[in-house]
Design a protein around this motif. Sequence first.
Motif, PDB file in Angstrom:
ATOM      1  N   ARG A 609      24.398 116.505   6.620  1.00  0.00           N
ATOM      2  CA  ARG A 609      23.777 117.634   7.500  1.00  0.00           C
ATOM      3  C   ARG A 609      24.876 117.901   8.567  1.00  0.00           C
ATOM      4  O   ARG A 609      24.683 118.906   9.299  1.00  0.00           O
ATOM      5  CB  ARG A 609      22.670 116.579   8.028  1.00  0.00           C
ATOM      6  N   ASP A 610      25.442 116.910   9.030  1.00  0.00           N
ATOM      7  CA  ASP A 610      26.659 117.067  10.352  1.00  0.00           C
ATOM      8  C   ASP A 610      27.499 118.337   9.608  1.00  0.00           C
ATOM      9  O   ASP A 610      27.744 119.247  10.592  1.00  0.00           O
ATOM     10  CB  ASP A 610      27.306 115.909  10.466  1.00  0.00           C
ATOM     11  N   ASP A 613      25.605 121.558  10.084  1.00  0.00           N
ATOM     12  CA  ASP A 613      25.385 121.707  11.384  1.00  0.00           C
ATOM     13  C   ASP A 613      26.775 122.284  12.275  1.00  0.00           C
ATOM     14  O   ASP A 613      26.749 123.401  12.952  1.00  0.00           O
ATOM     15  CB  ASP A 613      25.234 120.607  12.268  1.00  0.00           C
ATOM     16  N   ARG A 614      27.921 121.891  11.605  1.00  0.00           N
ATOM     17  CA  ARG A 614      28.967 122.434  12.283  1.00  0.00           C
ATOM     18  C   ARG A 614      29.507 123.776  11.780  1.00  0.00           C
ATOM     19  O   ARG A 614      29.884 124.914  12.280  1.00  0.00           O
ATOM     20  CB  ARG A 614      30.290 121.310  11.813  1.00  0.00           C
ATOM     21  N   THR A 643      14.824 125.225  16.035  1.00  0.00           N
ATOM     22  CA  THR A 643      15.459 125.673  14.656  1.00  0.00           C
ATOM     23  C   THR A 643      15.341 126.926  14.633  1.00  0.00           C
ATOM     24  O   THR A 643      14.196 127.485  14.552  1.00  0.00           O
ATOM     25  CB  THR A 643      14.924 124.807  13.678  1.00  0.00           C
ATOM     26  N   ALA A 649      19.749 127.298  11.944  1.00  0.00           N
ATOM     27  CA  ALA A 649      20.699 126.656  12.902  1.00  0.00           C
ATOM     28  C   ALA A 649      19.718 125.739  13.815  1.00  0.00           C
ATOM     29  O   ALA A 649      18.680 126.420  14.181  1.00  0.00           O
ATOM     30  CB  ALA A 649      21.646 127.324  13.639  1.00  0.00           C
ATOM     31  N   SER A 650      20.316 124.585  14.343  1.00  0.00           N
ATOM     32  CA  SER A 650      19.370 123.694  15.323  1.00  0.00           C
ATOM     33  C   SER A 650      20.146 123.478  16.534  1.00  0.00           C
ATOM     34  O   SER A 650      21.465 123.315  16.419  1.00  0.00           O
ATOM     35  CB  SER A 650      19.060 122.389  14.585  1.00  0.00           C
ATOM     36  N   GLY A 651      19.419 123.332  17.679  1.00  0.00           N
ATOM     37  CA  GLY A 651      20.326 122.970  18.795  1.00  0.00           C
ATOM     38  C   GLY A 651      19.199 122.435  19.873  1.00  0.00           C
ATOM     39  O   GLY A 651      18.090 122.507  19.610  1.00  0.00           O
ATOM     40  N   GLY A 699      29.736 121.190  16.552  1.00  0.00           N
ATOM     41  CA  GLY A 699      28.624 121.328  16.004  1.00  0.00           C
ATOM     42  C   GLY A 699      27.562 121.737  16.713  1.00  0.00           C
ATOM     43  O   GLY A 699      26.257 121.601  16.440  1.00  0.00           O
TER      44      GLY A 699
END
Length: 723
Positions: A609-610, A613-614, A643, A649-651, A699
């Motif tokens: 998952r990391d 994300d990056r 998302t 993409a999530s933030g 990320g």
Amino acid sequence: MARKPNAPPPALPSREAIRRFIRESPGRVGKREIAREFGLDASQRVELRDLLKDLAREGEVAPAGHRRFRAPGRLPEAMVVQVTGTDPDGDPIARPVEWEGDGPPPMILMRPEPRGVPALAPGERVLARLRQIVGNKYEGRTLRRLTDEPGRVLGVYQPTPQGGGRIVPTDRRSRAEWRVPPGEDGAAQPGEIVLATPLPSTGYGLKPARVVERLGNVGDARSVSLIVIHTHEIPNDFPAAALEQAEKARSVGADGRTDLRDVPLVTIDGEDARDFDDAVFAEPDGEGFRLLVAIADVAHYVWPGSPLDRAARLRGNSCYFPDRVVPMLPEALSNGWCSLRPNEDRGCLFVEMRIDAAGRKQSHRFGRGLMRSAARLTYTEVQEARDSGRDLGLPVPALYAAYRLLLAAREARGTLDLDLPERKVVLDDAGRVVSVTPRPRLDSHRLIEEFMVLANVAAAEELERLHQPCVYRVHAPPSEEKLEALRSFLRTLDISLPPGNQLHPRDLDRVLRQVGGSEQAALINEVMLRSQSQAAYATENIGHFGLALARYAHFTSPIRRYADLLVHRALVRGLRLGPGGLDDDEPAQLADTAEHITATERRAALAERDAIDRYLAAFMADKVGTVFAARISGVTRFGLFVTVADSGASGLVPVSTLPDDFWFHDEATQTLSGRRTRIEFRLAQEVDVMLSEASPVTGGLVFHVLQGAGPGAARERGRPRRR
């Protein structure tokens, strides 16, 4: 006060009174302290002991050493912790190595190390004395360092004008840079990813570190997975002895094996799959079907205690990234002798199963075989052939007919089938993200899943029949607390669950079917997922709640999961199928191994998952200022997680960027509400957000919610818009 002679002893305290006393006591509590507090005498010690055992068994108090207890969720006075990051001042932040409570583990703010001692770095483990500060926060003081080597700092090196440089950590949990003194840069160049070790501290300010390894330029798109591999401490290089053993591997012979080479077994995998460890076959058998599932015979090559075995156990499983795989086994095996390539002889363990017209398994038989895959098929190819009626000259129609029966049996059994979207990151030859697309969910995927589930059930049943040790795949039902939180949430939507705490998966799945296709579907799927416990490996069987199965073991992927290799070995030993079975020492170690591979599996999931994300942060880096249609995927007291609809993409939307107000977080309803503005944000709500920050190094993405532009407006325009 002493009790009068012949006076009756006081009644035992209530469960709530004992819980309250333990909760309010500063340290661990034993029978002696409880007896003294409530004036109990020696004749009541047995009753008190039984009561404490009941409370511990039900999770209302937590064991804390020999016959001592503490409040559940509270950490003991001393325990092993692992450093996970740093605060803005550079002081280490840690988490308990073992945490079984609900919710996130407590945060431990470690006191700085004494002058002249290297600072603690992420990854290090220490025995720490703990003192609760407030709520879920503790202060920690190092009693003893437990790691053999000092921790490593992973980051991007930037020189400074006055000599030396700074290291900007690649981990979002590390909020402080590290100072590289002159002469300690290891010839690192600006913008390089480096590994560094802490140096003895000489005072306040940024902690010093020495560069010990250069890993490549941060501008290289393929550096993303390299950063993740080092951040999550995933073993990436095989020992020379393991590689040598793998290179010496050769094909298996037919002696002592069932010859399956005339059976048209086929592999069905994704287009980008490199190794094929399972093959399937089906043919009509009366009103039901005869099924064959053949799995690569990894146990033939990886013997207990060998260099290959030690390397595989250390990894626990393979890790998959958009640009590479970190395999559990060397490529000579994973992509060679243990890969069921078409038209090549391969050793296998197989299970022959017969199902009736209702899809129920009537019998099974395991064996060691020699097979030759008739074709390497892809999910898409098989699905298109099925939909168009095209004949591939292979048993695809029989596979689908058997699948329909297995699916009917699954639905009758009542399983939990969450609808959770998955994304596929597509890279170009240079390693740059060119697209992020939804991962399709085809009947061909489900077909293979149903065949594998049935084989896994048969493996668990066979090991129990043989009285062989088994590493089960277990999934506990939701805890009472999580179930109550789910009930509370569903009540806000006028949805109810049957009473009681012994729910069946079909009860939860009925809710998902009820809201399927509605605006609430994504929200309820998300909350339902969060109510579930995590699956694990264990030698004690508690069943698999999500699949509604009484016994279940992983048998079908020994190339990429160590658990499956252990099941193969137990079958080989129990059925006397030749060499490569469990040795005499392994059964006693299986519980520890199950715990270890559960941890490596979760590490791999976090790392995968990391990495995504990056990659997504790199993909979004040139889109700062663009407005996107998004969905709220998390609600916390410090902000919202969102998302993006198109890319996944999530933030974070920090609460400080929301309209000036007092924001109230309601965990039960998953909402964040403004007291003055009366604005409410809820989980799964559609919103328009503007990207304000993107950091490919960490990320991290930061968004702002747009006010005045209605939720979903960007989607209605058909594309993101730039401000």
